[in-house]
Design an enzyme around this catalytic site. Structure first.
Site: not given
Ligand code: XIL
Length: 365
Positions: A155, A271
Site C-alpha cells: 500500500e 487478496e
Molecule cells: C487484514 C487481516 O486479514 C485481518 O485479520 C487483520 O486484522 C487486518 O489485516 N490489506 C492487506 C492485508 O494487505 O494485510 C489486510 O489483512 C487486509 C487489507
C-alpha cells in the site's frame, strides 16, 4: 542460519497431512483447474485456523496450491520488541505448506499498518533504516528459497495525501524519503534472491476516479523503480472489491495490467474477496451478485497472460476480515458473504464463478 521448525509447527503440518480427504469437487479442485492454465491459485490462512478448523484444512488442501500467512509475517505478528523476533506462528504456516507441497507468498515487509506498539512514531532516517534493514534481512533470509513471492511494500500509494508523486505519507516515507520503496526492494533481493518481489496495493480495479488516480500513481512508481533498476518483479493487485460499487470495466482493468506487463512485470491478484456491504440482505440475491462480481473481475484479469497467480483473502465467510473494519462491514450488522464458501464451509455460487473463470482462462506459457 535457518533454524529448525518448532515442534508445534510440525504437529500442525502432520495434522494437515492426516486430514481425511474432502469429497473432491468434480473438476479436482480450483488449484488443479488453475494449474492446467498455468495459474497458481490459493488463499490467505493463519496459524490459528490451521490448528483449530479441520474444515478449513480440508478445503485448503482440496482447493489451493498456495497459501499466504495473513497475519504472522507482519511486524505486529513477529516483532514482539525492537530486538526480538517470534516466528513460531509464521513457521506453523510455512510447515503446513511444506508438508502439503503448497506454494507460499510472504506478506508483508513494509506496511504503515500492523506495526507493533513499540514501533517509533517519528524515527530518524538512520534509526528507521537500521530497523528496516535488520527486519528485512532476518525475515528474508529465514524463508529464503521457500517463498514464491514477497509483498515487499504494501500500500505505498495514496493520491489523497496530495504528494506530486502519489506516494502515501507514511512513517517510512517521512523518515526515509520516496526512495524507501527501492531501498526495501534491494534489502529483500539481497536476503532472498529467489522470491518474486512485489509492490502490493488496493483500489486499483474499478472504473472510478479514485481508482484511476491510484492506478496512475502505481504505474508512475513502478516506472521509476524499473528505470532505476530496482529489483521489482510484480505488482500485487489486492482486489478487495465490493459488489455493487461499480461495474468491472474489463477494458480499463486489462489496459492497466498490460501497462504493468509492458514494464516487464508480472501481476498477482493477491487478496481477492468481494464484499457485499452495498447489497440488500437477501442471501440468494447477495450470493448471486457476489458471484457475478467474481466472474467479471476474474474474467478480465485472467484474460491477461501477465496474471499467473490468484490468491483469495480467505476461503470462507466464517472468519472474514471484512466483518472487522468499519469500511468493509455491513451497515445492518449482518455477516458478509464475500468468500467462495459460506460460514459452514458449503460452496457458494462464488466458488462456481471462480471455477468457471479459471476453466475459461487462456493457457499461460
Ligand atoms: C487484514 C487481516 O486479514 C485481518 O485479520 C487483520 O486484522 C487486518 O489485516 N490489506 C492487506 C492485508 O494487505 O494485510 C489486510 O489483512 C487486509 C487489507
Amino acid at each position: 542460519m535457518r533454524r529448525a521448525l518448532p515442534r508445534r509447527a510440525l504437529a500442525a503440518a502432520l495434522a494437515g497431512l492426516a486430514a481425511p480427504a474432502m469429497a473432491q469437487p468434480a473438476e479436482g479442485g480450483l488449484a488443479r483447474l488453475a494449474a492446467a492454465r498455468g495459474v497458481l491459485f490459493g488463499t490467505a490462512v493463519n496459524a490459528q485456523w490451521l490448528r483449530e478448523d479441520p474444515d478449513l484444512v480440508r478445503t485448503v488442501l482440496a482447493e489451493c496450491g498456495l497459501v499466504v500467512p495473513g497475519l504472522e509475517l507482519k511486524w505486529e505478528g513477529c516483532r514482539p520488541g525492537p530486538d526480538s523476533f517470534d516466528f513460531r506462528r509464521a513457521d506453523e504456516v510455512v510447515a503446513f505448506a511444506a508438508a502439503n507441497r503448497l506454494a507460499l507468498r510472504g506478506h508483508t515487509l513494509v506496511w504503515h499498518e500492523a506495526l507493533p506498539r513499540w514501533f517509533p512514531a517519528s524515527p530518524s532516517a538512520a534509526e528507521l533504516r537500521t530497523l528496516l534493514a535488520r527486519h528485512v534481512a532476518t525475515l528474508g533470509r529465514r524463508y529464503a528459497g521457500r517463498l514464491r513471492s514477497w509483498d515487499v511494500v504494501n500500500e505505498p500509494v495514496e493520491p489523497w495525501d496530495r504528494r506530486p508523486d502519489g506516494l502515501r505519507d507514511s512513517v517510512f516515507l517521512r523518515a526515509l524519503g520516496p526512495g524507501y520503496v527501492a531501498e526495501a526492494l534491494k534489502m529483500a533481493a539481497e536476503a532472498d534472491p529467489a522470491a518474486r518481489l512485489v509492490v502490493n496495493d488496493y483500489a486499483l480495479e474499478l472504473p472510478l476516479p479514485q481508482h484511476e488516480a491510484r492506478r496512475r500513481a502505481i504505474l508512475e512508481l513502478l516506472n521509476r523503480l524499473v528505470r532505476q533498476g530496482a529489483p521489482v518483479h510484480a505488482l500485487g493487485i489486492q482486489a478487495h472489491v465490493a459488489a455493487g460499487e461499480a461495474p468491472i470495466d474489463p477494458e480499463v482493468l486489462r489496459r492497466f495490467i498490460r501497462a504493468v506487463a509492458s514494464l516487464g512485470l508480472e501481476v498477482e491478484v493477491t487478496e481477492l474477496d468481494v464484499g457485499c456491504r452495498l447489497l440488500p440482505a437477501d442471501i440468494p440475491a447477495r450470493d448471486a451478485a457476489v458471484a457475478r462480481t467474481y466472474a467479471e473481475l476474474l474474467g478480465a484479469v485472467l484474460a491477461e497472460p501477465a496474471v499467473k497467480l490468484v490468491c483469495c483473502w480467505g476461503l470462507s465467510d466464517r472468519d472474514s476480515w471484512l466483518n472487522t473494519t468499519r469500511f468493509t462491514r455491513r451497515p445492518d450488522g449482518l455477516p458478509v458473504r464475500a468468500h467462495p464458501y459460506d460460514e459452514a464451509w458449503r460452496p457458494k455460487p462464488a466458488r462456481e464463478a471462480i471455477a468457471r473463470a479459471l476453466a475459461a482462462a487462456p493457457v499461460r506459457a
